[in-house]
Design a protein around this motif. Sequence first.
Motif, mmCIF file in Angstrom:
data_model
loop_
_atom_site.group_PDB
_atom_site.id
_atom_site.type_symbol
_atom_site.label_atom_id
_atom_site.label_comp_id
_atom_site.label_asym_id
_atom_site.label_seq_id
_atom_site.Cartn_x
_atom_site.Cartn_y
_atom_site.Cartn_z
ATOM 1 N N TRP A 145 0.851 -1.198 0.000
ATOM 2 C CA TRP A 145 0.000 0.000 0.000
ATOM 3 C C TRP A 145 0.881 1.241 0.000
ATOM 4 O O TRP A 145 1.979 1.219 0.556
ATOM 5 C CB TRP A 145 -0.883 0.041 1.249
ATOM 6 N N PRO A 146 0.403 2.331 -0.581
ATOM 7 C CA PRO A 146 1.106 3.598 -0.376
ATOM 8 C C PRO A 146 0.912 4.055 1.072
ATOM 9 O O PRO A 146 -0.127 3.771 1.678
ATOM 10 C CB PRO A 146 0.419 4.558 -1.356
ATOM 11 N N TYR A 147 1.908 4.757 1.592
ATOM 12 C CA TYR A 147 1.885 5.104 3.012
ATOM 13 C C TYR A 147 0.620 5.856 3.424
ATOM 14 O O TYR A 147 -0.024 5.522 4.414
ATOM 15 C CB TYR A 147 3.100 5.964 3.369
ATOM 16 N N LEU A 148 0.291 6.902 2.647
ATOM 17 C CA LEU A 148 -0.808 7.768 3.090
ATOM 18 C C LEU A 148 -2.142 7.046 3.097
ATOM 19 O O LEU A 148 -3.018 7.349 3.897
ATOM 20 C CB LEU A 148 -0.900 9.010 2.200
ATOM 21 N N ALA A 149 -2.298 6.042 2.207
ATOM 22 C CA ALA A 149 -3.569 5.329 2.131
ATOM 23 C C ALA A 149 -3.811 4.489 3.375
ATOM 24 O O ALA A 149 -4.936 4.055 3.624
ATOM 25 C CB ALA A 149 -3.601 4.444 0.895
ATOM 26 N N THR A 150 -2.761 4.253 4.177
ATOM 27 C CA THR A 150 -2.957 3.420 5.367
ATOM 28 C C THR A 150 -3.588 4.207 6.515
ATOM 29 O O THR A 150 -4.125 3.611 7.438
ATOM 30 C CB THR A 150 -1.614 2.850 5.866
ATOM 31 N N ILE A 151 -3.513 5.548 6.434
ATOM 32 C CA ILE A 151 -4.020 6.344 7.567
ATOM 33 C C ILE A 151 -5.526 6.144 7.779
ATOM 34 O O ILE A 151 -5.956 5.925 8.913
ATOM 35 C CB ILE A 151 -3.641 7.835 7.391
ATOM 36 N N PRO A 152 -6.344 6.192 6.708
ATOM 37 C CA PRO A 152 -7.779 5.940 6.945
ATOM 38 C C PRO A 152 -8.041 4.580 7.577
ATOM 39 O O PRO A 152 -8.935 4.442 8.416
ATOM 40 C CB PRO A 152 -8.389 6.016 5.542
ATOM 41 N N VAL A 153 -7.235 3.567 7.202
ATOM 42 C CA VAL A 153 -7.426 2.239 7.798
ATOM 43 C C VAL A 153 -7.134 2.295 9.296
ATOM 44 O O VAL A 153 -7.896 1.769 10.125
ATOM 45 C CB VAL A 153 -6.524 1.201 7.098
ATOM 46 N N SER A 154 -6.028 2.965 9.664
ATOM 47 C CA SER A 154 -5.715 3.131 11.090
ATOM 48 C C SER A 154 -6.859 3.800 11.812
ATOM 49 O O SER A 154 -7.230 3.408 12.923
ATOM 50 C CB SER A 154 -4.474 4.006 11.277
ATOM 51 N N ILE A 155 -7.425 4.848 11.184
ATOM 52 C CA ILE A 155 -8.503 5.593 11.831
ATOM 53 C C ILE A 155 -9.683 4.669 12.110
ATOM 54 O O ILE A 155 -10.207 4.628 13.223
ATOM 55 C CB ILE A 155 -8.938 6.789 10.948
ATOM 56 N N VAL A 156 -10.076 3.887 11.084
ATOM 57 C CA VAL A 156 -11.253 3.026 11.257
ATOM 58 C C VAL A 156 -11.006 1.998 12.354
ATOM 59 O O VAL A 156 -11.835 1.810 13.261
ATOM 60 C CB VAL A 156 -11.609 2.339 9.922
ATOM 61 N N ILE A 157 -9.832 1.340 12.313
ATOM 62 C CA ILE A 157 -9.540 0.316 13.324
ATOM 63 C C ILE A 157 -9.548 0.931 14.722
ATOM 64 O O ILE A 157 -10.157 0.409 15.660
ATOM 65 C CB ILE A 157 -8.172 -0.348 13.032
#
Lengths: 388, 282
Positions: A90-102
């Motif tokens: 994954w690109p780095y920035l795209a992981t932030i929304p996933v972190s937020i949801v979790i």
Amino acid sequence: MPLRIERGSRRHRLLRLALAGGAAVLLLGLPHLLGTVSQVDTLSQIAAYSVAILGLIILMGYCGQISLAHSAFIGLGGYTTVILVADHDWPYLATIPVSIVICLAVGALIGIPALRIRGLYLAAVTLAVAALFPALVIRFEELTGGTSGKFAREAMQAPEWFFVNPYTRVGPSIVRFYVIAAVAVLVFLVARSILRSRIGRSMVALREAPLSAAASGVQVARVKIFAFAISGAFGGVAGSLLAIQLPQASDTRYTLDLSIFLLVALVAGGSGTMLGAIPGAIIFVTLRTFVSDWAAALPGFQGSDGGQIVGIISCLLLLAIVFLMPTGVAGGLQKAGRRLVQFTDPVPAGWRRFQLSASSQPTPSADAGGSQTASSPQPENSGAPTKG
Amino acid sequence: MSGIKRSFTLKTRPPDTDPAPGTAGSPSGETLLTVRGLTVRFGGVTALEDVSLQVRSGEICALIGPNGAGKTTAFNSVSRLVQPVAGAIAFDGADLLRARAGDLAALGIARTFQNLALWPGLTVIENVMVGAHSLGRTGFLGAPFGWGVRSEHRELTERAYAALAVLAIQDVAFQPCQGLPFGTLRRVELARALVTRPRLLMLDEPAAGLTQGDVRDLGTLLRALRDELGLSLLLVEHHMQLVMDIADYVVVLDSGRNLLSGRPDEIRDDPRLVEAYLGSPR
């Protein structure tokens, strides 16, 4: 005599514009003034940790709930980013929304016990979460890399169109700083609108008198859960940002120590205002890097990590702050600022459309228009409300 | 919390659709709040046993009785802070026992507390704005993005300011609550309850700690609220002169049970009331 500025006036708007512009110039310019990669990285860490402390300010400062689980959220965010980047490209920035949801979901779960228990008992429950996290990391070794940690091979790079050339002396780290600072600014804006909304006010109300908050129509349970979820999400974003700055995650990076030092930073920076997160993060990073390095170099402490000395210094700092500046650095600065500039509030312009019918009430004579300020220092108003 | 429980056009409910001033106190007014057979136990202590009372629309109902009679417990049961073991509470046809404390404001019930329960960390106007919480519609999804926060903030500020103006304390609107005199804080609490334009206003000892002059003003105000806004009031009060002056109906509790009830002039000289307060002569 302090300068008086009315909120919402032209001068007030100009002042705010100037402050926002100054902050933007500072954020963009500061890394260029610093010379080395490690200095820029320190700046990135401050930006990332300020997001984590902001989450604590909402939960503890505004909502009055105790949580020691913040290290677990930072870890959750960190592992989410590193795992998605390393294993799934994954690109780095795209992981932030996933972190937020979790972290929103896990934060809401941890908020559930807070509906029943409070104070020290709640602290104990959240402490268990913080203590459990490193153990879970080791337990799920295939996913997390266990004790040897998890690394993403490639650090985040700037795209070609980006205005900072990544092949300068501080190239990639300055790019990472801009990304981290931009996300942090967004998170601060989110926090600002939460705290200004009716939900932000109801958090303060349920901190100070939960019964009357409920009687006023605040759904206490939901607001508490929301505060835990948002605070967890901010922790998760901070974890992702730290993983962007240094793309590795290990069980020792997210221990209970981290939570406790964040609490010290929260109190020292000031938990009464959103902006306390910035001095808090500066104090946190200073303690964990510079003071730690200095302590490790002291005669007699060579070979140790300087942890004990940092602990002692944090302790002394906390004592000093509690006695000298009980509202933290931010609170102290605010107090000093009020000697220079005081903001007054205008009479809300359209209040008469909500005037309660009260023909026998004496019509308040003084506030005929919207231009006048209602911050008269006269505290006593013993005049009869209903003569007539 | 996200649903719009009550529209902002609440203000258009004209006061004159409510009972006219002259008829307001008449016993023929329809019943707004009905409490029937209420029993509350705290562990082994029975605080209330089989208590019943009614508040008619546009009427001031006073709940009196010696200390420990269970007045505040009855109050807290209605505002859903205490869970009764038996009994029924109905407000305008709705079963209140199925509602949560946070729902009452939207139903049209507001209350004050015996020992001021203001929020000292907020300014006076912010306290009143939290009172208007149920009129807002910013939800958990909208708040982080600031959707509608600005216009809602403006409207709630205006509403709160109007409520402060009714109580003539709008000049302290932007001051912190801390440090204001007690009488002013009582008015802030009243403004916080009034800001939602409730139909039933519940006041727990509103005269406690007030000077004689303040009590007179309070009586005038409460009567004005009944006559001009058509509010129904339920108050717990120890100040007998105030109760006898303004109440349309009085319910007396003693040791957690109904002792007697009636119009002030009917019960004023009842020997049972005297006995409950002063004890029986030996």
